[in-house]
Design a protein around this motif. Structure first.
Motif, PDB file in Angstrom:
ATOM      1  N   TRP A 370       0.790  -1.239  -0.060  1.00  0.00           N
ATOM      2  CA  TRP A 370      -0.066   0.055  -0.110  1.00  0.00           C
ATOM      3  C   TRP A 370       0.978   1.376   0.028  1.00  0.00           C
ATOM      4  O   TRP A 370       0.472   2.354  -0.690  1.00  0.00           O
ATOM      5  CB  TRP A 370      -0.962   0.123   0.939  1.00  0.00           C
ATOM      6  N   MET A 398      -8.710   1.069  -2.375  1.00  0.00           N
ATOM      7  CA  MET A 398      -7.720   0.987  -1.060  1.00  0.00           C
ATOM      8  C   MET A 398      -8.544   1.586  -0.048  1.00  0.00           C
ATOM      9  O   MET A 398      -8.207   1.228   1.091  1.00  0.00           O
ATOM     10  CB  MET A 398      -6.484   1.709  -1.743  1.00  0.00           C
ATOM     11  N   ALA A 406      -3.442   2.989   4.912  1.00  0.00           N
ATOM     12  CA  ALA A 406      -3.539   3.106   3.422  1.00  0.00           C
ATOM     13  C   ALA A 406      -5.064   3.857   3.163  1.00  0.00           C
ATOM     14  O   ALA A 406      -5.143   4.390   2.166  1.00  0.00           O
ATOM     15  CB  ALA A 406      -3.838   1.387   2.867  1.00  0.00           C
TER      16      ALA A 406
END
Length: 462
Positions: A370, A398, A406
């Protein structure tokens, strides 16, 4: 025991005679036959000026000190040198055997051939041969003030012609040491450059430091500048602090690209910043970009990779393919500082909607890590307006899963884009607040407290 200090104590005798302590130079005998070994002062160690390598990475092998070529034993015999006036000098072969020109002539024509020395007067040749005498007896009583500027010019020319700069500079370095600090004003700049390149190990510390401060401010050709930088670079690791500081300051003040490329590897942050500023302002060239690319892609220290990435953002042209690929690879670097530097550089040279740049960045935006995805998405959001929907989709994915950091990174990307989704949600919230304010003004309950509205199928019928 007597209670005396027992540094580096060793037991030599048997138990029957009792413990004894090893003798050492510099120690002193005490009662009970004890001797104390004091640590001898260790020689100063070279200073490691380069950035510390990343954990688990071996430092780059430093450039080896160039070795003097094995020229073999000189043949017995006499050489004949001819000055520009035609005067012939006979000299032992061994005296000039360090010259590559002399060895080549002897190999091709033997010792019988007269070797012409163009633009070298008889007086210059005679003086040069005196200076090359390894016994130094010929320069006893000689002062540098006895040599005119014209004579210096002739001597330097002859030293270059014969490729004997080091042999020529050694006796002059001794003369500088003998007469420093009064002599420095009389030394031509070109000779000072030769002394730095070929006799820095012979010059005394004070004389060398002074010459370094002068040389780097003198105008010179690119070839000369490269040679000076090569000579100064080992000095910034000198055990002598005065030499080390003078060499460092010389590179900081030396306004040539070669010096700044060295400083990009220095552990001092100010040195790397100095190099970065200069490189951004200097004339751009493919050679400079290539050298910085090598540091960015291959260096063992993240500090250098970070500095090189920042430099690329200022010296590479927009859309430079190799620079773009290197910076895109650095988006996946293990060090956060390098990723951020590469991100900033790509924003500078990535252009707008360049398909090559977009493809390189998307490759990192699909990474499993990430931190890599988030920095790549931030770059993509800025350089690819036409890929807005793709960026939003990746950022939303995400944001809906993964680590908290993230999610926060994805939210920042969406916020920076002013995404349609965020705008729609914000408009809906503003509309509800406005409706609640109107309802409150008429005495009606806010929409959030009101009963179910039409079409609401969540409540069961009575």
């Amino acid at each position: 025991s007597s209670g005396l200090p027992t540094l580096q104590v060793g037991r030599m005798a048997s138990a029957a005679r009792g413990p004894r302590i090893s003798a050492a130079v510099g120690g002193r005998r005490t009662r009970g036959g004890r001797r104390i070994k004091f640590e001898e002062e260790s020689p100063p160690k070279p200073y490691d000026w380069r950035c510390t390598p990343d954990h688990g990475k071996a430092p780059a092998t430093s450039a080896a000190t160039p070795k003097v070529d094995d020229v073999g034993e000189p043949p017995d015999g006499i050489l004949k040198l001819q000055s520009s006036e035609g005067e012939v000098f006979e000299v032992r072969v061994a005296l000039l055997w360090a010259s590559s020109l002399i060895r080549s002539v002897v190999a091709d024509a033997g010792l019988d051939e007269e070797i012409p020395l163009p633009k070298a007067s008889a007086e210059t040749v005679a003086f040069f041969l005196r200076l090359c005498d390894p016994s130094r007896q010929a320069v006893v009583g000689l002062g540098l003030h006895d040599i005119s500027e014209e004579e210096f010019g002739g001597l330097i020319w002859l030293a270059k012609l014969l490729d004997m700069q080091r042999v020529f500079c050694q006796p002059l370095a001794h003369l500088v040491n003998d007469e420093f600090p009064d002599v420095h004003v009389d030394i031509p700049t070109e000779l000072q450059m030769l002394l730095v390149r070929h006799a820095s190990d012979t010059l005394q510390s004070a004389a060398l430091c002074h010459i370094l401060r002068i040389v780097v401010r003198a105008p010179m050709s690119k070839m000369y500048a490269s040679g000076i930088v090569l000579a100064i670079t080992p000095m910034i690791g000198s055990p002598d602090e005065n030499v080390r500081v003078a060499a460092f300051e010389a590179l900081m003040n030396f306004r040539v690209v070669e010096a700044k490329l060295v400083l990009l590897e220095h552990r001092d942050f100010g040195a790397r910043a100095n190099a970065n500023r200069f490189l951004r302002e200097a004339t751009r060239s493919d050679e400079t970009v290539g050298a910085v690319l090598q540091l960015a892609a291959n260096h063992h220290s993240f500090l250098v990779r970070e500095a090189a990435a920042k430099a690329l953002g200022g010296i590479a042209s927009v859309g430079h393919e190799l620079a773009v690929q290197t910076l895109a690879d650095l988006l996946a670097d293990e060090a956060r500082e390098v990723r951020e530097a590469a991100s900033g550089a790509l924003r500078g040279i990535g252009g707008t909607d360049d398909p090559v740049v977009i493809a390189a960045v998307i490759r990192q935006a699909l990474s499993k890590d990430w931190p890599v995805r988030s920095v790549a998405l931030a770059v993509l959001a800025e350089i690819a307006p036409s890929k807005r929907e793709l960026v939003e989709a990746l950022a939303t994915a995400m944001q809906n899963g993964g680590a908290t950091m993230a999610k926060m990174s994805a939210a920042r990307v969406l916020q920076s884009m002013g995404s349609v989704k965020e705008l729609r949600d914000s408009t809906q919230r503003d509309s509800e607040e406005q409706r609640d304010n109107i309802a409150g003004a008429h005495g009606s309950p806010p929409s959030s407290l009101a009963g179910p509205r039409w079409g609401d199928e969540s409540d069961e019928e009575d």
